[in-house]
Structure formats: structure tokens, C-alpha cells
Design a protein around this motif. Sequence first.
Motif, PDB file in Angstrom:
ATOM      1  N   CYS A  35       2.155   4.537   7.781  1.00  0.00           N
ATOM      2  CA  CYS A  35       3.378   5.290   8.079  1.00  0.00           C
ATOM      3  C   CYS A  35       3.040   6.471   8.993  1.00  0.00           C
ATOM      4  O   CYS A  35       2.127   7.251   8.705  1.00  0.00           O
ATOM      5  CB  CYS A  35       4.023   5.810   6.794  1.00  0.00           C
ATOM      6  SG  CYS A  35       5.392   6.951   7.107  1.00  0.00           S
ATOM      7  N   CYS A  63       3.993   9.898   6.689  1.00  0.00           N
ATOM      8  CA  CYS A  63       3.274  10.301   5.482  1.00  0.00           C
ATOM      9  C   CYS A  63       1.882   9.676   5.402  1.00  0.00           C
ATOM     10  O   CYS A  63       1.150   9.927   4.466  1.00  0.00           O
ATOM     11  CB  CYS A  63       4.088   9.958   4.222  1.00  0.00           C
ATOM     12  SG  CYS A  63       4.133   8.195   3.836  1.00  0.00           S
ATOM     13  N   CYS A 103       9.810   3.563   5.902  1.00  0.00           N
ATOM     14  CA  CYS A 103       8.695   3.727   4.967  1.00  0.00           C
ATOM     15  C   CYS A 103       9.212   3.767   3.531  1.00  0.00           C
ATOM     16  O   CYS A 103      10.066   4.593   3.204  1.00  0.00           O
ATOM     17  CB  CYS A 103       7.933   5.012   5.283  1.00  0.00           C
ATOM     18  SG  CYS A 103       6.690   5.421   4.030  1.00  0.00           S
ATOM     19  N   VAL A 150       7.703   4.832   1.054  1.00  0.00           N
ATOM     20  CA  VAL A 150       7.164   6.005   0.362  1.00  0.00           C
ATOM     21  C   VAL A 150       7.963   7.258   0.707  1.00  0.00           C
ATOM     22  O   VAL A 150       8.484   7.942  -0.167  1.00  0.00           O
ATOM     23  CB  VAL A 150       5.667   6.195   0.704  1.00  0.00           C
ATOM     24  CG1 VAL A 150       5.128   7.437   0.004  1.00  0.00           C
ATOM     25  CG2 VAL A 150       4.866   4.960   0.329  1.00  0.00           C
ATOM     26  N   CYS A 151       8.075   7.570   1.992  1.00  0.00           N
ATOM     27  CA  CYS A 151       8.714   8.837   2.375  1.00  0.00           C
ATOM     28  C   CYS A 151      10.072   8.648   3.054  1.00  0.00           C
ATOM     29  O   CYS A 151      10.752   9.629   3.366  1.00  0.00           O
ATOM     30  CB  CYS A 151       7.792   9.636   3.295  1.00  0.00           C
ATOM     31  SG  CYS A 151       7.673   8.962   4.967  1.00  0.00           S
ATOM     32  N   PHE A 199      10.630   7.574   6.026  1.00  0.00           N
ATOM     33  CA  PHE A 199      10.592   7.772   7.478  1.00  0.00           C
ATOM     34  C   PHE A 199      11.141   6.540   8.208  1.00  0.00           C
ATOM     35  O   PHE A 199      10.741   5.410   7.927  1.00  0.00           O
ATOM     36  CB  PHE A 199       9.157   8.054   7.934  1.00  0.00           C
ATOM     37  CG  PHE A 199       8.999   8.161   9.428  1.00  0.00           C
ATOM     38  CD1 PHE A 199       9.539   9.245  10.117  1.00  0.00           C
ATOM     39  CD2 PHE A 199       8.338   7.172  10.151  1.00  0.00           C
ATOM     40  CE1 PHE A 199       9.403   9.350  11.495  1.00  0.00           C
ATOM     41  CE2 PHE A 199       8.204   7.275  11.531  1.00  0.00           C
ATOM     42  CZ  PHE A 199       8.737   8.358  12.198  1.00  0.00           C
TER      43      PHE A 199
HETATM   44 ZN   LIG Z   1       6.025   7.454   4.971  1.00  0.00          ZN
END
Ligand SMILES: [Zn+2]
Lengths: 312, 312, 282, 282
Positions: free
Chosen positions: D25, D28, D44, D46-47, D49
Motif C-alpha cells: 500500500c 500505509c 487498501c 488496512v487503511c 487508501f
Molecule cells: Zn494502506
Amino acid sequence: MSFDFEKPLEDLETRIRELTALKESKPEVQTNIDKLSLRLEEECKAIYSRLTAWQTVQVARHPERPSLRDYIAGLFTDFIELHGDRCFGDDQAIIGGFATFEKHRVLIIGHQKGKSVEENIRFNFGMARPEGYRKALRLLRLAEKFHLPVISFIDTSGAFPGLDAEERGQAEAIARNLRDMSRIATPIVVLVTGEGGSGGALGIGVGDKILMLSNSVYSVISPEGCASILWRDGAKAPEAAEALKITAPALLKLKIIDEIIPEPVGGAHRNMDGVMKAVRKSLLKHLAELKGLSIKKLLDRRYEKFAKIGRF
Amino acid sequence: MSFDFEKPLEDLETRIRELTALKESKPEVQTNIDKLSLRLEEECKAIYSRLTAWQTVQVARHPERPSLRDYIAGLFTDFIELHGDRCFGDDQAIIGGFATFEKHRVLIIGHQKGKSVEENIRFNFGMARPEGYRKALRLLRLAEKFHLPVISFIDTSGAFPGLDAEERGQAEAIARNLRDMSRIATPIVVLVTGEGGSGGALGIGVGDKILMLSNSVYSVISPEGCASILWRDGAKAPEAAEALKITAPALLKLKIIDEIIPEPVGGAHRNMDGVMKAVRKSLLKHLAELKGLSIKKLLDRRYEKFAKIGRF
Amino acid sequence: MGWFSWGKKEKNQEAPAKEDLWTQCTACKAMLFKEEWHKKWKVCPVCGFHDKLAARERINLLVDPKSFYEFDARITISDPLKFTDDKGSYAEKAQQACDKTGLREAVVTGRGKLHGLRIVLAVMDFNFMGGSLGSGTGEKIFRATEFARKKRMPLIIASASGGARMHEGIVSLMQMAKTSAALARLHEAGIPFISLLTNPTTGGVSASYAMLGDLNIAEPGALVGFAGRRVIEQTIKQKLPDEFQTAEYVREHGFIDLVIPRKDLRDTLHKLIQYSMNTKVD
Amino acid sequence: MGWFSWGKKEKNQEAPAKEDLWTQCTACKAMLFKEEWHKKWKVCPVCGFHDKLAARERINLLVDPKSFYEFDARITISDPLKFTDDKGSYAEKAQQACDKTGLREAVVTGRGKLHGLRIVLAVMDFNFMGGSLGSGTGEKIFRATEFARKKRMPLIIASASGGARMHEGIVSLMQMAKTSAALARLHEAGIPFISLLTNPTTGGVSASYAMLGDLNIAEPGALVGFAGRRVIEQTIKQKLPDEFQTAEYVREHGFIDLVIPRKDLRDTLHKLIQYSMNTKVD
Ligand SMILES: [Zn+2]
Ligand SMILES: [Zn+2]
């Protein structure tokens, strides 16, 4: 929260609560409960049928009274809030967006009041700045372009009287809305749900139908403001409220509004579902009527509607 | 102030000055003065006829170059400046107002540059904020309503790249002007008098005729900016200026502009009266032509004018 | 007919007593020779303070002599609420305003000529109940606007008002919408509207027709705003700058085109009308 | 025909090498399983994005399978200035961009269906010379807009651009006026235009069509602004806040209606088109 004039109701409610607690051990109290419940309803009806103007103001301002978001949740599906005035900001005291109302796609605009301290800060107590009025006008133009009828919900103590609001043209923003709303080529239904406070209310209040909930008020100035100017004593607000003729029945008599939407017994804050039902019925009727008119006819009638107020 | 490439002129001017001082005692130097004056004019003509693009940029930015107020004083009578965007403020980097040009009542808009430090602060070096573009659009709408032709004077290094300008929607303000100016139903003549800097210029630059003074420039990006991006060296501005084709002759060849207004020998900053005469003549011609068109024809032609730029 | 000018009135009276010869500037307290002051249309020669003009005075200032024909002079106040406060009834108060001013409402409307150009003119009078916007005021402005639209004549409204007339309650508030709607149609018809904001123009009048001019022009130092100074100070809990809500301040914030001293008002309006009607250049 | 989707492409290829199975990513730095990431349209997990989408990828995201018909696919760059800098000619650079992206210009235009509703779509591709607005870009957007007007179909333009393409000089600048003029006529015709601003939308593109939507919607975190961050910092001589020129920041300042995560984009657009075309309620 309850009002002074609701003291008898509160007492009855307390006694019903007490008896209900006993019911487990003494089933015979049910008869009493039923009697008291009946009395409560009658008393409630009686009190709310003879509210003074000032009492109505208090009901209209009740913190538990349904706010714009309650109407959005209760009446519409698929609400999409749209942001910004394309000029300066996104006022949260007036919000708006697309929504679906039964078989109608519509545009909603309205004052947003909060129910908590945080919300009231965020929504500025429903007191809009110029960018709120300008956002509303932008959305009205969208509604016009997209042929969407508009429902405007009014509930504000007034336009925000702040330094920044003055600098950015509070007067101009309201004035422009008054002028341009008179010619927006799509049906506009205005519903006063709580407080209709002066120019701050009228700034999104020009339309083809003006409806009021039975315990809402609509006034050129707050009773307190009027009292402090004319009576030189803000405490004379009850007298001013009476004199200003700000209740729905008084305004219907003056031919300013088109219809009173009856609230359930004891006021809108006691029965959300009841209010929604009544509002739904009224809006459906008026939308159907207005959608049946040609745009020319619609705008001619809107013009005449305001032209005749105070005609000689 | 003079430029490196004007060194020969400066030398001649110095010698003429010296001889002129001697004239009282030695009348015979007059012959020499006459000769030198002739050479000066020829040299001046020669230099200015083969200016490089970068030298033209320097002339276009000359601090003594006529600014909007010089044109207002030199070409118009009865100028009445009008203020404000009816939204946020009154930008002084773009000004506008009514004026009379020969037998035409017109509306003027234009970038205003200063000639002193104080003025440059006040006018922000001719770099407008959103409220400047919005004021211009408001005035354009007035001109449309009042059937006044518009003359737009362009002279800016660009729209102001500031935090506040971004916050208040620099992009939106320019975009809206581009869109709405294409449909303003009155003749618009655009005259680039100095720097035509990118979107900040184009924001008041959509019209029926685009004219340029012979030493003005019009560019998508400043030569310095282009050089620092593509050459990775701002000092390569002369190369970038050449490559960008930003001079009036280059733009005429590209069919972007309609006419070059010739400046007097040695540039506009050397002969204010000469510039005014040339501009007056050109504006009169174009106004007469445009006023002869129907509004429909005018707008169709304006649309086609921009549609065909970069057509395949 | 032209309305009485101060000078004219003077001639018809006895020689004034000595104390009547002088007046004091409200702003700078300078003692002014009354006749001089009136000749300057109540502008202080010392500090330039523009004192309030009565409607008739402003009409004299603006239109050519004997060119003014009044509209709807018989329209007077109505009392839709039968309003009474503890000091008495609105009806009585309004009668007193009529007696004091010689007017029947807070605005005088009509048509006239300004340097020969035909105009429709509405002039508010602050002396009549603070120039408040009542239903009579609104109706007269509405009718004048309709007249301007139908005859295709430029409209000038000179405002001087504390806002809506609360004694008429919601009916007063609705005059904001009513007058603005008339201006919407005037605008659609392509007819110019010049709003002249004079001291003070606030509240419901500034939030309706006064701010809707194609051109908004104001007199120097005029108070122009929506909310009252005291209300704002209470709201934001700080003192406001002195220049707050002056015409010049409002111009800098983008809502007023021009601030014009009274002595230049007539000529400036003449030029603005020429531009807005695009009359032939002489 | 529908354009290649990442998944489809994958199937037609050999089993990928191990290092190709993973990506990182940009925001992050989390290691992401590539196929998962592509299934989430490069968001993403996770974050959140939102990485840049190529034009074809976004078209696949937005329109119904096999519903897209491309317009003017043969329009490619023109070189009106015969532009050359010290690293070579624009012509060469453009050819490289074509080779790299498989596109001929920084925008792909066409018509298609979104949940069955007919739309005209223009999608910019940042990979093609930073999504810069050249004359080919402008012409394609102009033509798509004209098509939308003539066929009375709603227009969606997804922007991703650093601004004007300086290699085409003034011709590039004028594309701002050209595309905006087409939008003026579209607007007059009452046809909806939805502008979708993706990361980044700046300079001449933000100052023309990207800001002219009846509805301006943006993806989360997208950079949206006119001037570049560095230029502004040099001008005002102070550091800018982190959230400056993000989609959310621009929404708060009144210029973006909605910030919509990519996963909801298609459904939200569908609803917005329903409202803007006022189709019958199901
Ligand atoms: Zn990310
Ligand atoms: Zn004084």
C-alpha cells in the motif's frame, strides 16, 4: 422535560406509574389504571386544545420535538445529503438533499436543530449563516433543473446574528432566496414543524403551499424580542406572543398558511409515529395537487399567493 | 528601467542627452543629435522587431507598461467603478465598471496591476482571488441585462495561489467563468495588454474577439514555471518561453487570437498616446462588427471559436 | 406637482425666531446655519454627516421639479392583528405617525424624471414608525415595481428602515417575500432596479428589496446590516468594530457597488440609469 | 464490449511469479495480496487508501459488463507547438505514454449503462502524462459532452489530472474554455452532469470541467485544488495543514457534494442519476 402547564399530566403519569408497579401483587389496581389513563388522555386533550400562544411557543421549542432528521427517517427513503454552497462553505444549520417520498423523488431542504449540546454546536441551533441560504438556493436550482418537487422544513429561531454572518451578507443571502424562490420552476411545499423565526425562516419559506404543524409557530419576531422592544420588558413575552398572532390557527385565519397538520394528542414530541402519519398524508395531497399544474400556472399562483398578502 | 537587450538604445540616449546639453554653447551639434536620433529610432525598431520570446516576456512585464487605469484614462470617459461579488468581498486585483467609449456605452473588466509597492499590495500584483472572478461574472451579467458590450483587459501573472484563495474555491470560480462567459449574451472583446497568465487570465478571457498588444504574451504556464518542471531549472525560462510559443505573432499563427495591435516603436511603455491610438482603432472596429451580429449568431460564433481550437 | 421643498416652505412662513436659524450636527455637534444645512440637503459641512431626509425631501433631491406624480397616495396602514401593547394600540400609534409626518405610510411611491429620464421611484421615510415595512409599505412598493415592469421604466427604491413592522406580525414579514417576488419579475423582464440604501437600512428591508438592486448604492456612513449591533454583540460576546455595518464596510465585503455623497447622488443616478437603459450617447 | 478487467487478464496469463502475488500500500505500506487488492478496486483493506485506477479499470468499475462503447478511440495527441525540451520532444514523450498505457490520450470516452441506465462517460487516466489536458483530451471530452446533449443522456466525467498539458501551450489552456463551453450548452439543455473528482484533480482540470458538475463527487482523500501545495507554501510563507486540498476539506468549504468510497461509487451514482433524470420510482 415537561412544562408548567403540563403539571396535571405529570401527576397523573406518576400515579399510573406507581399503580403499575403494584399490579403484580394487586391485580385489582388495573381498573384504577384504566380510569387514570382515560383521564390522562382527556386532560391532555383538554390542555393541548386550549394552549395559549406562549404555551404553544414552548411546545414548538420542546427539545424532544421531532427535528428534520426525524422527518427524514420517518417519511423518506434513500436520502442523499448534498453539501456546499459552491462559494464559501457547507452550513450545517440548513441541510438538504435528494430523497424518495412514496412514489415521488423530491429534494428536501430544511433547518437542522440538535438534541444534544454537541449537536447544537454543530448545527448552530438551527440558525443558518449566509452559506446555508446559498446552499439551499443552489439545491433549489438543482431541483428545478431535475424537475424534482421540493419540500422545505422550517424550524429555526432565526438567521444567525453573528459578525461573520453579517460580513458574508446575511441580508443579501435571504433577500436573494426570497426573490429567486418565487420563480423556481418546480413545486415547493413549505412545512413549519417547530419555530418559524422571522427572515431566517422565510429565507427557505417561499413556496406554493405553506403548512404548519398544529403546535408550531411562525412570527416576524420572537415574542421575547417583541416584548423587550414594545413592552420594554422581555418577561412580557407571553403578552407579545398573544398579540403577534403566531399560532397556526391564527395564521390560517389570516390566510397566510394553507393548512394546519394536526399533531397527536399532547404534541408531536409525545407521538412521533402519529406526526409522521399526519404529515405524510398532507404532503401526499399537496404534492399531487401541485404536480398536476403546469409550471406557468404554478408560478402564477405562487406569485399571486404572496401578492395578495396585505393587498388593499 | 531598461533591459539588457536595450543597452544600445541606452547608450544612444545618453549621447543624445550629452549633446543636447552642449547645444546652447555649440549649436552645430544639432546635426549630430539629428543623426543619433534617427539611429536611435532605427535601432529601437530593429531591436523590437526581433525580440526573442523571453525578451517579449520582459517587455510585457515592464513596470512602466500601461496598466488598466491608463487605458481607462486614455480611452474612456465617465468610468464608474462597481464593487463587490455579492458574496464575500471586493477584490481589487480585478476591477470593473461602466464606461463610455466613443459612442458606445460599455462595461469594462480587467486585471489591475500596481506601479508602486503600496499599489501592488492593494491590487495583489494583479493576481485575483475567487471573489475577483465572481465580481467579474456579476458585472458580465449586468452587461448582459443592460445590453452593454464588454471589454476585458487581461494583465496578470496568474490567479493568486494562496491558502484563502484555495479555500474559497479558486478553481470553481475560474471554471464557472469559463462556462458562463461562453454564453453571456452581449459582445465581449478581450484584450491582452501585458501578461496573459494561464487560468488566471482565461478566467476573464472568454469572448468573441481575442486581441493582443504586439509585445504582450499569453501562456498556459509562466516560462519560469515550465522551465523548472520540464528543464528542472528555472533559469532555462528563455528556452521555455521560446518553446511555449507565447508571443502575439506565434498565437496569431496558431489561430488562437484574432488580431495583433501594434505597439509604437520601442514598446507600449515608451509611448502611451501611441498605444491608446492603436487600441482605440482596433476596439472601434471590433465593437462595430460584433454589434452588427444577432445575439444568436454572436453566441454561435463564440462557441465555434473555442470548439475549433485543437479540433481533429 | 413638485413637493414642498424646505426652502419653499420657509418662504410661506413668518420670519423664524432666532433659535430656529441654527441647528446642531448630530455627529460632530457643530452649530450649523439651518438654511445652509438644508441647501446642502442636510449634510454637515463640517464633518460630512448625512442626516436623515424625509421622503418628500429626498424626492425633491432626486427628481426634476414638478415631474413627480405620486402613486397610491391613499394607501395607509392596515391593522390585521388589531395589535395592542401596554402603551396602546397600533392604530393610535400609526395615526400619530401620520399626523407627525404628513404621510400615510412609511414609503412614498410615484414616477418622475431625473435629468429628463423617466423613473419609478419609491422613497421610504424613517420618521414614519422607523421606516418599518408594513403591509401598506409593501403593497405600495409592490405596485410601483409592477408599474415599472409594465411601463419598462427603471425602478429606484430609496430605503430607510429599521426592518419589518412587528405590529403587523406575519403580514409584515410576508411583505419581504411579496416585494422580492415583484422584483424577480422585474428582473426577468430585463428592467433595471437601483437600490439606494440610506441610513439606516436594516432587518427585513435589507433582507429583501434593499439588497436586490442590479446596483446597490449607499450614502456615506449609512448603517446597513441585517441583525442589530446589540444582538450581535450579545451573541458573539465581543465588541464590534466602529466601522461595522457602515456602507463603506459593506461595500468592502462585496454587497454595495458604490457609496455616493448626497451632493453627487442625482448626477450619479443619472449616469447609472443611462448605462442601465443603454440610452444613446449624447 | 467490456474492457479487460484485472481479474480477466490474470486468468489469461501464466501462473504469476511469487513476488507478483503481493503489493504494498502506497499510504500505509501494508503488504497486500494483489488479487484481493484488485478485487477491492485498489482500495487498501488496512487503511482505506484509494490508489489510482487506470481508465479501463474505472470504466469496468462503473459500467455494466459489455455495455461500454468507446467514442473517438483514434483521437491521439497532436503537437501544435512542435514542442521540445532538453530531454527530447513532446512527440516522443507522448508515444511513450501511449505505449505504456495502451491509450492514445489521457481520457477514454464512450457510452455505457450503469445498472441499466444509459450514461455518457469520460474517464481520465493519470498514467497518461499525469492526466494532463491536451487538445486530444479536450476534444474527446467536448465531443462526449455534445453527444450527451444531443442524445439527452447524463454525463459523468471522472477526472484525474495534474492540469493543463504545457507541451501544447496555449492550445492546452484553451481546452479549459472549450470543454466548459460545451458544458454550458449541456446545462442549458437541462442535462445532468456529474463530475467525479479522483486523486489528483488539480490545475486547469479542476478550474474547468471538474468543478462544473451539477453534482461534484469525490473519492476519499483525493487531492483536489487549483494551485500546487509547494507554490502556495512559497507564496504565503507558511506550512499548509495536512488535510488541505483533500476531498473532505474541499467538501467542508462548499465545493464538493459528496465524498464516496469506491465500493459505494457505482450504487451512489446510480441513485444520483435516478434523481437527476427523475426516473420513475420502482
Ligand atoms: Zn494502506
Ligand atoms: Zn458634523
